[in-house]
Scaffold this active site. Structure first.
Site, PDB file in Angstrom:
ATOM      1  N   ASP A  78       0.817  -1.212   0.000  1.00 43.38           N
ATOM      2  CA  ASP A  78       0.000   0.000   0.000  1.00 43.38           C
ATOM      3  C   ASP A  78       0.853   1.266   0.000  1.00 43.38           C
ATOM      4  OD1 ASP A  78      -2.329  -1.449  -0.058  1.00 43.38           O
ATOM      5  OD2 ASP A  78      -2.646  -1.400   2.104  1.00 43.38           O
ATOM      6  N   ASN A 152      -5.075   9.102   1.066  1.00 45.97           N
ATOM      7  CA  ASN A 152      -5.713   8.616   2.295  1.00 45.97           C
ATOM      8  C   ASN A 152      -6.120   9.737   3.242  1.00 45.97           C
ATOM      9  OD1 ASN A 152      -5.823   5.910   1.772  1.00 45.97           O
ATOM     10  ND2 ASN A 152      -4.076   5.346   3.034  1.00 45.97           N
ATOM     11  N   THR A 193     -10.632   3.631   5.632  1.00 47.89           N
ATOM     12  CA  THR A 193     -10.266   2.315   6.157  1.00 47.89           C
ATOM     13  C   THR A 193      -8.825   2.312   6.675  1.00 47.89           C
ATOM     14  OG1 THR A 193      -9.695   1.638   3.900  1.00 47.89           O
ATOM     15  CG2 THR A 193     -11.885   1.043   4.721  1.00 47.89           C
ATOM     16  N   ALA A 194      -8.214   3.487   6.795  1.00 48.85           N
ATOM     17  CA  ALA A 194      -6.835   3.575   7.274  1.00 48.85           C
ATOM     18  C   ALA A 194      -6.825   4.149   8.698  1.00 48.85           C
ATOM     19  CB  ALA A 194      -6.007   4.408   6.299  1.00 48.85           C
ATOM     20  N   SER A 196      -8.109   6.804  10.091  1.00 48.06           N
ATOM     21  CA  SER A 196      -9.373   7.300  10.651  1.00 48.06           C
ATOM     22  C   SER A 196     -10.237   6.169  11.185  1.00 48.06           C
ATOM     23  CB  SER A 196     -10.140   8.108   9.603  1.00 48.06           C
ATOM     24  OG  SER A 196     -10.532   7.295   8.521  1.00 48.06           O
ATOM     25  N   LEU A 197     -10.159   4.985  10.578  1.00 52.73           N
ATOM     26  CA  LEU A 197     -10.902   3.829  11.083  1.00 52.73           C
ATOM     27  C   LEU A 197     -10.383   3.438  12.463  1.00 52.73           C
ATOM     28  CD1 LEU A 197     -12.986   1.553  10.596  1.00 52.73           C
ATOM     29  CD2 LEU A 197     -11.145   0.244   9.526  1.00 52.73           C
TER      30      LEU A 197
END
Length: 305
Positions: A78, A152, A193-194, A196-197
């Site tokens: 990623d 992101n 989904t990075a 902040s999740l």
């Protein structure tokens, strides 16, 4: 002569080997091929004595990569994908992302599927999915000191061993809000989904035209994640006597002094990903993060009554 590119993680021997194999294969079929490493899109860190380390957004593209390029193959995890997006998104180059890393949440295919994937791309059997990006800028007085493209998120937070941060945040034309927390995250749907999740923010499907603000460890039960239209820019004014740190995509960043301001807005450049199958976001959530799995595991290796 058609033109293709390859962005690869040169720290991984497998990625280096595969990059050369792809180059030889495309060259033998009449393609002009350019190679570059993902390090070219890695943002530098500034030092406390020199908080300015600015590289303009449109100057990160590697030599030979331009708008005439049909597609580029990205070999890595990623982090390499994020780096490639910063390098190539301003030129609209579609990316075929191949996972040679660990999680590979942003990648489309795996190394063992690469021959079939490459043949599909060469036969035009694919479509392109566009993801929104952020333009993050740091201003001191009226001067732009630092900027970056982000797929992101942008994070502004306190330095270790310092006190809580205080921020005044303006979103579009709405009234400013005051937030006390260890830091703030401004995220795209891709970045939901990075970081902040992990900080308690919601998962947002990629096509929704929104951004989200997530306080990190807020000092109030009322400070929670906020989702808002991505047409509204965000301006952050630190209300601290100490400097803060700003990081983009977990990669690099700069120091933010008390009188600085940070502006975040949707970038005019979309990241473009090659999709060989129709995107199925819930399947990716299930495969990569275990979302929506049954409460009671049903392993296929065990025969249930």
């Amino acid at each position: 002569m058609p033109k293709a590119g390859i962005i690869y993680n040169d720290i991984k021997p497998a990625a280096c080997r595969i990059a050369e194999e792809i180059k030889d294969k495309l060259s033998s079929r009449g393609w002009e091929v350019h190679l570059a490493t993902g390090i070219g899109g890695i943002l530098g860190y500034s030092s406390p004595s020199g908080p300015v380390c600015n590289t303009p957004i449109d100057s990160l593209n590697p030599p030979g990569f331009d708008r005439d390029m049909t597609f580029a193959v990205v070999l890595g995890g990623d982090g390499t994908v994020l780096s490639a997006c910063r390098q190539l998104a301003p030129y609209g180059i579609p990316l075929l992302t191949v996972n040679t890393g660990h999680l590979g949440f942003l990648t489309e295919t795996y190394v063992n599927q690469l021959p079939q994937a490459l043949e599909a791309v060469l036969s035009d059997l694919y479509h392109v999915e566009e993801r929104s990006t952020l333009r993050v800028q740091l201003f001191r007085d009226k001067y732009l000191l630092w900027e970056a493209l982000s797929l992101n998120e942008m994070v502004i937070h306190r330095e270790p061993l310092t006190s809580m941060c205080h921020f005044e945040v303006e979103i579009g034309r709405h009234a400013p809000v005051d937030i006390a927390a260890d830091g703030l995250i401004i995220s795209t749907p891709t970045g939901s989904t990075a970081y902040s999740l992990s900080a308690g923010g919601p998962v947002i499907t990629p096509g929704v035209p929104v951004l989200q603000l997530v306080p990190i460890c807020p000092h109030s039960l009322a400070s929670r994640a906020l989702v808002f239209a991505n047409s509204e820019p965000v301006t952050i004014f630190p209300a601290n006597t100490n400097r803060l740190v700003m990081v983009v995509d977990g990669n690099g960043g700069c120091y933010v002094l008390p009188d600085d301001r940070v502006r975040i807005e949707r970038s005019p450049f979309n990241a473009r990903f090659i999709r060989l199958q129709p995107p199925e976001f819930f399947h990716i959530l299930r495969e990569k993060l275990g979302w929506g799995l049954p409460h009671i595991a049903k392993p296929t290796s065990v025969e249930l009554p």
